[in-house]
Scaffold this motif. Structure first.
Motif, PDB file in Angstrom:
ATOM      1  N   ARG A 105     -59.634 -76.712 -38.925  1.00 25.33           N
ATOM      2  CA  ARG A 105     -59.847 -77.045 -39.443  1.00 25.33           C
ATOM      3  C   ARG A 105     -61.369 -77.984 -39.430  1.00 25.33           C
ATOM      4  NH1 ARG A 105     -56.873 -82.746 -40.379  1.00 25.33           N
ATOM      5  NH2 ARG A 105     -56.217 -81.277 -41.313  1.00 25.33           N
ATOM      6  N   ASN A 106     -62.035 -77.675 -38.089  1.00 21.98           N
ATOM      7  CA  ASN A 106     -63.280 -77.557 -37.563  1.00 21.98           C
ATOM      8  C   ASN A 106     -63.802 -76.246 -37.728  1.00 21.98           C
ATOM      9  OD1 ASN A 106     -62.318 -80.024 -36.466  1.00 21.98           O
ATOM     10  ND2 ASN A 106     -61.861 -80.516 -34.751  1.00 21.98           N
ATOM     11  N   GLY A 107     -63.284 -75.065 -37.797  1.00 28.63           N
ATOM     12  CA  GLY A 107     -64.464 -73.875 -37.670  1.00 28.63           C
ATOM     13  C   GLY A 107     -63.869 -72.958 -36.067  1.00 28.63           C
ATOM     14  N   ASN A 108     -62.755 -73.669 -35.537  1.00 30.66           N
ATOM     15  CA  ASN A 108     -62.928 -72.645 -33.868  1.00 30.66           C
ATOM     16  C   ASN A 108     -60.859 -72.276 -33.813  1.00 30.66           C
ATOM     17  OD1 ASN A 108     -63.422 -72.372 -31.799  1.00 30.66           O
ATOM     18  ND2 ASN A 108     -62.813 -73.923 -30.412  1.00 30.66           N
ATOM     19  N   PRO A 109     -60.489 -71.461 -34.873  1.00 29.43           N
ATOM     20  CA  PRO A 109     -59.867 -71.015 -34.992  1.00 29.43           C
ATOM     21  C   PRO A 109     -58.683 -70.264 -33.451  1.00 29.43           C
ATOM     22  CG  PRO A 109     -60.637 -69.738 -36.009  1.00 29.43           C
ATOM     23  CD  PRO A 109     -61.673 -70.682 -35.825  1.00 29.43           C
ATOM     24  N   SER A 110     -57.645 -70.441 -33.279  1.00 22.80           N
ATOM     25  CA  SER A 110     -57.258 -70.173 -32.069  1.00 22.80           C
ATOM     26  C   SER A 110     -56.613 -68.077 -31.902  1.00 22.80           C
ATOM     27  CB  SER A 110     -55.754 -70.962 -31.434  1.00 22.80           C
ATOM     28  OG  SER A 110     -54.382 -70.351 -32.623  1.00 22.80           O
ATOM     29  N   GLU A 111     -56.728 -68.017 -30.568  1.00 21.41           N
ATOM     30  CA  GLU A 111     -56.301 -66.592 -30.888  1.00 21.41           C
ATOM     31  C   GLU A 111     -54.905 -65.723 -31.157  1.00 21.41           C
ATOM     32  OE1 GLU A 111     -58.765 -64.228 -29.389  1.00 21.41           O
ATOM     33  OE2 GLU A 111     -59.732 -65.571 -28.746  1.00 21.41           O
ATOM     34  N   TRP A 112     -54.280 -67.365 -31.304  1.00 20.96           N
ATOM     35  CA  TRP A 112     -53.237 -66.653 -32.086  1.00 20.96           C
ATOM     36  C   TRP A 112     -52.861 -66.799 -33.835  1.00 20.96           C
ATOM     37  CZ3 TRP A 112     -48.760 -65.048 -32.580  1.00 20.96           C
ATOM     38  CH2 TRP A 112     -47.276 -65.410 -32.859  1.00 20.96           C
ATOM     39  N   TRP A 113     -53.971 -68.097 -34.256  1.00 18.07           N
ATOM     40  CA  TRP A 113     -54.531 -67.547 -35.613  1.00 18.07           C
ATOM     41  C   TRP A 113     -55.025 -66.807 -35.693  1.00 18.07           C
ATOM     42  CZ3 TRP A 113     -58.385 -66.969 -39.040  1.00 18.07           C
ATOM     43  CH2 TRP A 113     -58.131 -67.139 -40.621  1.00 18.07           C
ATOM     44  N   LYS A 114     -55.729 -66.044 -35.559  1.00 14.97           N
ATOM     45  CA  LYS A 114     -56.535 -64.334 -35.409  1.00 14.97           C
ATOM     46  C   LYS A 114     -56.034 -63.635 -35.452  1.00 14.97           C
ATOM     47  CE  LYS A 114     -60.786 -66.709 -33.301  1.00 14.97           C
ATOM     48  NZ  LYS A 114     -62.169 -66.839 -32.939  1.00 14.97           N
ATOM     49  N   ALA A 115     -55.441 -63.363 -34.165  1.00 17.01           N
ATOM     50  CA  ALA A 115     -53.973 -62.360 -34.469  1.00 17.01           C
ATOM     51  C   ALA A 115     -52.911 -62.547 -35.691  1.00 17.01           C
ATOM     52  CB  ALA A 115     -52.685 -62.589 -33.589  1.00 17.01           C
ATOM     53  N   CYS A 116     -52.270 -63.584 -36.676  1.00 17.60           N
ATOM     54  CA  CYS A 116     -52.043 -63.524 -37.442  1.00 17.60           C
ATOM     55  C   CYS A 116     -52.296 -63.583 -38.745  1.00 17.60           C
ATOM     56  CB  CYS A 116     -50.636 -64.440 -37.329  1.00 17.60           C
ATOM     57  SG  CYS A 116     -49.717 -65.412 -35.693  1.00 17.60           S
ATOM     58  N   GLN A 117     -53.606 -63.421 -38.893  1.00 15.96           N
ATOM     59  CA  GLN A 117     -54.247 -63.539 -39.670  1.00 15.96           C
ATOM     60  C   GLN A 117     -54.469 -61.956 -39.475  1.00 15.96           C
ATOM     61  OE1 GLN A 117     -54.869 -65.108 -42.506  1.00 15.96           O
ATOM     62  NE2 GLN A 117     -56.398 -64.161 -43.514  1.00 15.96           N
ATOM     63  N   ALA A 118     -54.782 -61.085 -38.490  1.00 15.39           N
ATOM     64  CA  ALA A 118     -55.050 -60.028 -38.836  1.00 15.39           C
ATOM     65  C   ALA A 118     -54.043 -58.954 -39.409  1.00 15.39           C
ATOM     66  CB  ALA A 118     -55.670 -59.283 -37.400  1.00 15.39           C
ATOM     67  N   CYS A 119     -53.231 -59.590 -38.751  1.00 13.26           N
ATOM     68  CA  CYS A 119     -51.599 -58.811 -39.344  1.00 13.26           C
ATOM     69  C   CYS A 119     -51.701 -59.055 -40.693  1.00 13.26           C
ATOM     70  CB  CYS A 119     -50.146 -59.910 -38.415  1.00 13.26           C
ATOM     71  SG  CYS A 119     -48.553 -58.874 -38.652  1.00 13.26           S
ATOM     72  N   ALA A 120     -51.424 -60.235 -41.620  1.00 11.30           N
ATOM     73  CA  ALA A 120     -51.023 -60.154 -42.454  1.00 11.30           C
ATOM     74  C   ALA A 120     -52.690 -59.638 -43.410  1.00 11.30           C
ATOM     75  CB  ALA A 120     -51.432 -61.875 -43.247  1.00 11.30           C
ATOM     76  N   GLU A 121     -53.737 -59.392 -43.183  1.00  6.38           N
ATOM     77  CA  GLU A 121     -54.699 -58.434 -43.622  1.00  6.38           C
ATOM     78  C   GLU A 121     -54.431 -56.878 -43.236  1.00  6.38           C
ATOM     79  OE1 GLU A 121     -58.299 -59.102 -41.787  1.00  6.38           O
ATOM     80  OE2 GLU A 121     -58.490 -61.528 -42.946  1.00  6.38           O
ATOM     81  N   GLU A 122     -53.746 -56.722 -42.406  1.00  3.85           N
ATOM     82  CA  GLU A 122     -53.026 -54.995 -42.587  1.00  3.85           C
ATOM     83  C   GLU A 122     -52.045 -54.535 -42.857  1.00  3.85           C
ATOM     84  OE1 GLU A 122     -51.655 -52.009 -39.070  1.00  3.85           O
ATOM     85  OE2 GLU A 122     -52.460 -54.155 -38.257  1.00  3.85           O
ATOM     86  N   LEU A 123     -50.742 -56.202 -43.299  1.00  2.00           N
ATOM     87  CA  LEU A 123     -49.512 -55.946 -44.041  1.00  2.00           C
ATOM     88  C   LEU A 123     -50.081 -55.553 -45.855  1.00  2.00           C
ATOM     89  CD1 LEU A 123     -47.443 -58.162 -42.979  1.00  2.00           C
ATOM     90  CD2 LEU A 123     -47.258 -55.439 -42.583  1.00  2.00           C
ATOM     91  N   ASN A 124     -51.316 -56.297 -45.838  1.00  2.00           N
ATOM     92  CA  ASN A 124     -51.785 -56.473 -47.708  1.00  2.00           C
ATOM     93  C   ASN A 124     -52.064 -55.339 -47.756  1.00  2.00           C
ATOM     94  OD1 ASN A 124     -50.898 -59.218 -48.267  1.00  2.00           O
ATOM     95  ND2 ASN A 124     -52.870 -59.741 -47.122  1.00  2.00           N
ATOM     96  N   GLN A 125     -53.287 -54.730 -46.813  1.00  2.00           N
ATOM     97  CA  GLN A 125     -53.856 -52.969 -47.022  1.00  2.00           C
ATOM     98  C   GLN A 125     -52.586 -52.381 -47.398  1.00  2.00           C
ATOM     99  OE1 GLN A 125     -56.317 -52.299 -43.882  1.00  2.00           O
ATOM    100  NE2 GLN A 125     -58.004 -53.753 -44.192  1.00  2.00           N
ATOM    101  N   GLN A 126     -52.090 -52.029 -46.905  1.00  2.00           N
ATOM    102  CA  GLN A 126     -50.782 -51.013 -46.753  1.00  2.00           C
ATOM    103  C   GLN A 126     -50.156 -51.276 -47.717  1.00  2.00           C
ATOM    104  OE1 GLN A 126     -47.686 -51.583 -43.159  1.00  2.00           O
ATOM    105  NE2 GLN A 126     -49.454 -51.493 -41.423  1.00  2.00           N
ATOM    106  N   GLN A 127     -49.624 -52.368 -48.043  1.00  2.00           N
ATOM    107  CA  GLN A 127     -49.263 -52.602 -49.365  1.00  2.00           C
ATOM    108  C   GLN A 127     -50.304 -52.191 -50.432  1.00  2.00           C
ATOM    109  OE1 GLN A 127     -46.581 -56.415 -50.679  1.00  2.00           O
ATOM    110  NE2 GLN A 127     -48.333 -56.622 -51.753  1.00  2.00           N
ATOM    111  N   THR A 128     -51.464 -52.246 -50.663  1.00  2.00           N
ATOM    112  CA  THR A 128     -52.140 -51.572 -51.369  1.00  2.00           C
ATOM    113  C   THR A 128     -52.233 -50.236 -51.621  1.00  2.00           C
ATOM    114  OG1 THR A 128     -53.404 -53.895 -51.732  1.00  2.00           O
ATOM    115  CG2 THR A 128     -54.452 -51.942 -52.796  1.00  2.00           C
ATOM    116  N   SER A 129     -52.137 -49.733 -50.557  1.00  2.00           N
ATOM    117  CA  SER A 129     -52.199 -47.936 -50.470  1.00  2.00           C
ATOM    118  C   SER A 129     -51.188 -47.411 -50.831  1.00  2.00           C
ATOM    119  CB  SER A 129     -52.171 -47.834 -49.056  1.00  2.00           C
ATOM    120  OG  SER A 129     -52.854 -48.393 -48.273  1.00  2.00           O
TER     121      SER A 129
END
Length: 330
Positions: free
Chosen positions: A302-326
């Protein structure tokens, strides 16, 4: 295909608890379904595997009666409609024969008929055999007047006994050369569709027929739309046969395909929504939870300073979405 009712059906408590009109509706719906399954065996697009509300209305039934059948376990939801439940003591599931089984039965019936005819001929009195042999000789010109009656009788009996003892020399009937098997080309599909249409198509090659052919080809290019079109034609024919539509009010096929067929077709089935992965969805958790302790959890999104855990989960979600699109593009 036969709809098979068990001879104990009338004594079953499920049937006895239903009003007589509902039992009659059950029979009609089961017959409609059995006929549809039989049509489906020849053309998968001819029947979706269930009946819908319009079929229920055509059968003279109501949703209240259908619910009574569902409550008794005689009907069940399936696809976009309903189908019968084949219950012990009430009705049996019909068997659909494959083309190979149909051909085998046809050959067996033809072979049995030839054998029966040969056996009957072998049992004829000698006088009949002699008369038949003489008649065949006069017709074909293969026998001469010098042959004696005893020789004719012996030849006739020999031929008859030969056919009775073995089927090896009995030729199988072959279809005429002019009869060719129907192909699944677009033109053949249109010809069958036009033949089933209860109205006029127009002279072949004229404007109305050419337009109808083009409209059918555009619809048939999509298998889903072709299935809806086949259902629409089946419903429309029901309405014509039941007198809901006067014969003089049936439009030509090109007009029906252009303006009316979708009003008789079932609603198109929308594809299920595609799941979009997020940092907090179950698929990401399945992959990331075993490694949760490896990341720092301090920070605030919320304050614009996400945790390392959130960033890793978000990167994992983006990678899954890219695989699904392919996969969808493939």
């Amino acid at each position: 295909m036969w709809f098979i009712v068990d001879d104990q059906m009338a004594d079953d408590r499920r049937i006895r608890r239903l009003p007589l009109a509902t039992v009659g509706l059950w029979v009609k719906l089961c017959v409609i379904h059995s006929k549809g399954i039989s049509m489906q065996a020849k053309d998968p697009a001819a029947y979706p595997g269930y009946f819908d509300k319009l079929d229920l209305k055509d059968a003279g039934g109501t949703m209240k009666q259908l619910q009574q059948l569902i409550d008794m376990g005689l009907m069940e939801e399936h696809g976009g409609g309903w189908r019968p439940v084949y219950a012990e003591g009430i009705c049996k599931e019909p068997k659909t024969l494959t083309e190979e089984q149909r051909e085998a039965r046809r050959k067996a019936g033809s072979k049995g008929g030839r054998r029966k005819a040969a056996n009957q001929k072998a049992k004829q009195p000698s006088s009949n055999l002699l008369a038949n042999s003489q008649a065949n000789g006069e017709q074909n010109g293969s026998e001469t007047g010098s042959e004696t009656s005893s020789n004719l009788l012996e030849d006739s009996q020999a031929k008859t006994w030969h056919k009775t003892d073995t089927d090896a020399d009995i030729p199988s009937p072959t279809p005429p050369a002019s009869i060719s098997k129907q192909t699944d080309t677009p033109d053949a599909g249109f010809d069958r569709f036009a033949e089933a249409y209860p109205g006029s198509v127009g002279l072949k090659g004229r404007k109305t027929e050419a337009e109808a052919r083009a409209l059918y080809a555009a619809i048939a290019g999509n298998p889903v739309e072709l299935g809806r079109l086949q259902t629409a034609l089946r419903r429309y024919k029901h309405a014509v046969n039941d007198g809901q539509i006067r014969t003089g009010h049936i439009p030509r096929l090109n007009t029906w395909l252009r303006d009316q067929w979708e009003t008789w077709a079932p609603e198109p089935i929308s594809p299920p929504p595609i799941h979009k992965h997020t940092w907090n969805c179950e698929h990401v958790h399945q992959l990331m939870d075993p490694h949760e302790d490896e990341y720092d959890h301090t920070g605030s999104l919320r304050n614009g300073n996400p945790s390392e855990w959130w960033k890793a989960c978000q990167a994992c979600a983006e990678e899954l979405n890219q695989q699904q699109t392919s996969k969808e593009k493939q």
